[in-house]
Design a protein around this motif. Structure first.
Motif, short mmCIF file in Angstrom:
data_model
loop_
_atom_site.label_atom_id
_atom_site.label_comp_id
_atom_site.label_asym_id
_atom_site.label_seq_id
_atom_site.Cartn_x
_atom_site.Cartn_y
_atom_site.Cartn_z
N GLU A 118 0.95 -1.21 -0.02
CA GLU A 118 0.05 -0.10 0.00
C GLU A 118 0.72 1.19 -0.08
O GLU A 118 0.34 2.58 0.26
CB GLU A 118 -1.14 -0.18 1.22
CG GLU A 118 -1.96 -1.25 1.16
CD GLU A 118 -2.93 -1.07 2.31
OE1 GLU A 118 -3.16 -0.12 2.97
OE2 GLU A 118 -3.74 -2.12 2.40
N ASN A 119 2.17 1.08 -0.20
CA ASN A 119 2.91 2.06 -0.26
C ASN A 119 3.00 3.34 0.71
O ASN A 119 2.80 4.42 0.59
CB ASN A 119 2.76 2.99 -1.54
CG ASN A 119 3.09 2.01 -2.95
OD1 ASN A 119 4.01 1.32 -2.78
ND2 ASN A 119 1.93 2.08 -3.70
N LEU A 120 2.71 2.77 2.25
CA LEU A 120 2.55 3.75 3.23
C LEU A 120 3.87 4.49 3.60
O LEU A 120 3.51 5.45 4.17
CB LEU A 120 2.17 2.85 4.48
CG LEU A 120 0.80 2.05 4.13
CD1 LEU A 120 0.47 1.32 5.47
CD2 LEU A 120 -0.14 3.02 3.83
N GLU A 134 5.66 5.97 1.33
CA GLU A 134 5.29 7.05 0.54
C GLU A 134 4.20 7.83 1.01
O GLU A 134 4.34 9.17 0.77
CB GLU A 134 5.26 6.51 -1.11
CG GLU A 134 6.31 5.90 -1.81
CD GLU A 134 6.64 4.28 -1.20
OE1 GLU A 134 7.66 4.05 -1.67
OE2 GLU A 134 5.84 3.92 -0.27
N ASN A 135 3.23 7.29 1.43
CA ASN A 135 2.07 8.09 2.05
C ASN A 135 2.54 8.95 3.06
O ASN A 135 2.08 10.24 3.18
CB ASN A 135 0.93 7.19 2.46
CG ASN A 135 -0.32 7.91 2.66
OD1 ASN A 135 -0.83 8.66 1.86
ND2 ASN A 135 -0.69 7.85 3.93
N LYS A 140 4.42 11.88 1.70
CA LYS A 140 3.54 12.75 1.01
C LYS A 140 2.53 13.72 2.06
O LYS A 140 2.48 14.97 1.77
CB LYS A 140 2.49 11.96 -0.11
CG LYS A 140 1.58 13.17 -0.76
CD LYS A 140 0.72 12.23 -1.85
CE LYS A 140 -0.16 11.28 -1.11
NZ LYS A 140 -1.13 10.45 -2.18
N VAL A 141 1.84 13.01 2.88
CA VAL A 141 1.00 13.64 3.91
C VAL A 141 1.73 14.36 5.01
O VAL A 141 1.39 15.29 5.21
CB VAL A 141 0.12 12.61 4.41
CG1 VAL A 141 -0.86 13.00 5.49
CG2 VAL A 141 -0.84 11.85 3.48
N VAL A 198 -2.27 5.45 7.26
CA VAL A 198 -3.12 5.48 6.09
C VAL A 198 -3.79 6.72 6.44
O VAL A 198 -4.66 7.04 5.38
CB VAL A 198 -4.19 4.15 6.41
CG1 VAL A 198 -3.42 2.99 6.21
CG2 VAL A 198 -4.91 4.26 7.75
N SER A 232 -5.07 10.26 5.33
CA SER A 232 -4.93 10.89 3.95
C SER A 232 -4.63 12.43 3.88
O SER A 232 -4.81 13.05 4.90
CB SER A 232 -6.18 10.38 3.39
OG SER A 232 -7.45 11.09 3.94
#
Length: 465
Positions: free
Chosen positions: A335-337, A339-340, A343-344, A421, A423
């Motif tokens: 889930e590319n967490l 990278e998340n 970004k976030v 997770v 967002s």
């Protein structure tokens, strides 16, 4: 008794009757009764949905279906004492070791971060044949006796004689409020100055005729106030410690498994050449399931084995724990967490920084990935902590169905460490809520000229509503 339909008041009464009074709750004056959770959301017994910005345990999201499935499937097949041979342990160990740089390739599986840090101290003592430990001020490493002894976050509240004589406290490398600050020194200078503070502790130990067992630090200090270490600090400290014959322990219990985004482990922010001798991991490792580990070198593990006392851990590394921990890594990767988190986290830092230009209440915004702190002050010049305002802010956020916490030695740092997770939409919602709350505090200060006592009274009233 129908255990699925106990009222909140009944739950509180039972807790008061049967649970030790030292076991504290979030929002203790009006605690939330949580009955289920999913992803980054938690739900109360009345069905209210809360955005969770607190849980660095539910790392890949509350009740992630793949993690739940992995645990259920293995539990239905086998769970047993870890002293039986089983594939789950060795395959997970192989996979986890691959995420660490050489020579960190040997694992000890345990049940909690506290257990991991306690074992790390034992490994260091076995290898160096020394006991003295250097720690950072405000650090927290766990709740067992050996770790309270090395956690200023705890023993600073226990009186002047609480610190053992074999524990030596160096200044935390806090570039905003610490002994040396980024308003007066470059980041390179801060690294050198704070590292010299550790070297001074080493020389004090040597002058007393003793040696050093280890230097232990959280790679990024959490309970101490979301402290972001100057980039060159660990490199210089590790050099000083190793020159003295000591070992370097990185406590990654709160910040490991990709929370910083760019790397799996926060110590890697210091550079590829900065490698601890021992790393401890826990909290996010099982997404809420009690599993943790110590990662070290063959040489140190051999010294520990040389003591002649076998080590075993009944539950550490059991088949279910390993299945769950393996599923957590699966989710982080698929889930590319990481990278998340980048970004976030970057988005939040930019939006919090904009808020800082709007409200003098915000003295500092700092963080990396999904590990961010907002330090509140009464005055930016004096940096007087805005403790009451910080507590008010999280109380108001709770009323807006957003869960946050405060920490730091002055309890004035709002902490952000949510499930990975989280967002961009969640980030916008969080910032909008804090914007409103900081505006309310600003208006109260300017229009009503509230005293500290009056503000605390207002906070207490709000927390009961």
């Amino acid at each position: 008794m129908d255990r699925e339909h106990i009222s909140k008041d009944k739950t509180i009464l039972l807790r008061q009757k049967y649970i030790g009074p030292s076991c504290k709750l979030f929002f203790k004056s009006d605690p939330i009764k949580i009955v289920r959770a999913s992803g980054q959301y938690m739900f109360s017994e009345t069905g209210e949905r809360y955005l969770d910005c607190i849980n660095n345990v539910a790392h890949v999201g509350h009740c992630h279906p793949k993690v739940v499935e992995a645990g259920n499937k293995q539990a239905a097949l086998l769970n047993t004492n870890s002293r039986f041979l089983h594939d789950n342990l060795v395959l997970y160990a192989e996979r986890l070791a691959a995420l660490f740089p050489d020579p960190l390739k040997v694992l000890f599986m345990v049940n909690s971060g506290s257990e991991a840090n306690d074992l790390a101290l034992r490994l260091a003592q076995a290898h160096t044949k020394q006991k003295d430990v250097i720690v950072l001020d405000h650090a927290y490493h766990g709740h067992v006796m050996s770790l309270i002894d090395i956690s200023p976050y705890k023993f600073n509240h226990l009186g002047p004689d609480a610190k053992p004589d074999w524990v030596h406290v160096a200044s935390v490398p806090d570039r905003y409020r610490g002994k040396y600050r980024d308003t007066e020194h470059s980041l390179d200078e801060l690294s050198t100055l704070y590292a010299q503070d550790v070297e001074d502790q080493i020389q004090n130990i040597r002058s007393s005729g003793k040696g050093i067992s280890c230097f232990i630090s959280e790679s990024l200090q959490s309970c101490g106030g979301q402290i972001i270490t100057p980039p060159g600090y660990l490199r210089e400290v590790y050099k000083h410690v190793r020159n003295s014959g000591g070992l370097c322990i990185a406590d990654e219990v709160q910040v490991g498994f990709g929370r910083v985004g760019s790397h799996w482990w926060a110590f890697q922010l210091a550079g590829e050449d900065v490698v601890p001798d021992i790393v401890t991991i826990g909290k996010p490792m099982g997404n809420g399931h009690p599993v943790a580990a110590v990662v070290t070198t063959y040489e140190i593990a051999k010294s520990f084995a040389g003591l002649g006392v076998e080590y075993f851990n009944t539950y550490g590394g059991n088949p279910v724990s390993c299945a769950i921990a393996n599923a957590v890594i699966d989710v982080i990767e698929t889930e590319n967490l990481r990278e998340n988190a980048t970004k976030v986290g970057n988005y939040l830092l930019s939006r919090f920084t904009i808020l800082m230009t709007k409200y003098q209440l915000i003295g500092d915004v700092r963080g990396v990935g999904m590990f961010i702190g907002i330090e509140l002050v009464k005055d930016r010049s004096t940096k007087e902590p805005a403790t009451a305002e910080a507590k008010h802010a999280i109380t108001r956020a709770k009323q807006e169905k957003v869960l946050l916490s405060v920490d730091g030695p002055n309890e004035n740092v709002i902490k952000f460490k949510p499930p990975m997770v989280f967002s961009l939409e969640d980030a916008d919602h969080l910032v909008n809520i804090l914007d409103r709350i900081f505006g309310e505090i600003d208006d109260s200060r300017q229009v009503e000229k509230l005293t500290e006592k009056e503000l605390i009274k207002r906070i207490n009233g709000a927390s009961m509503s």
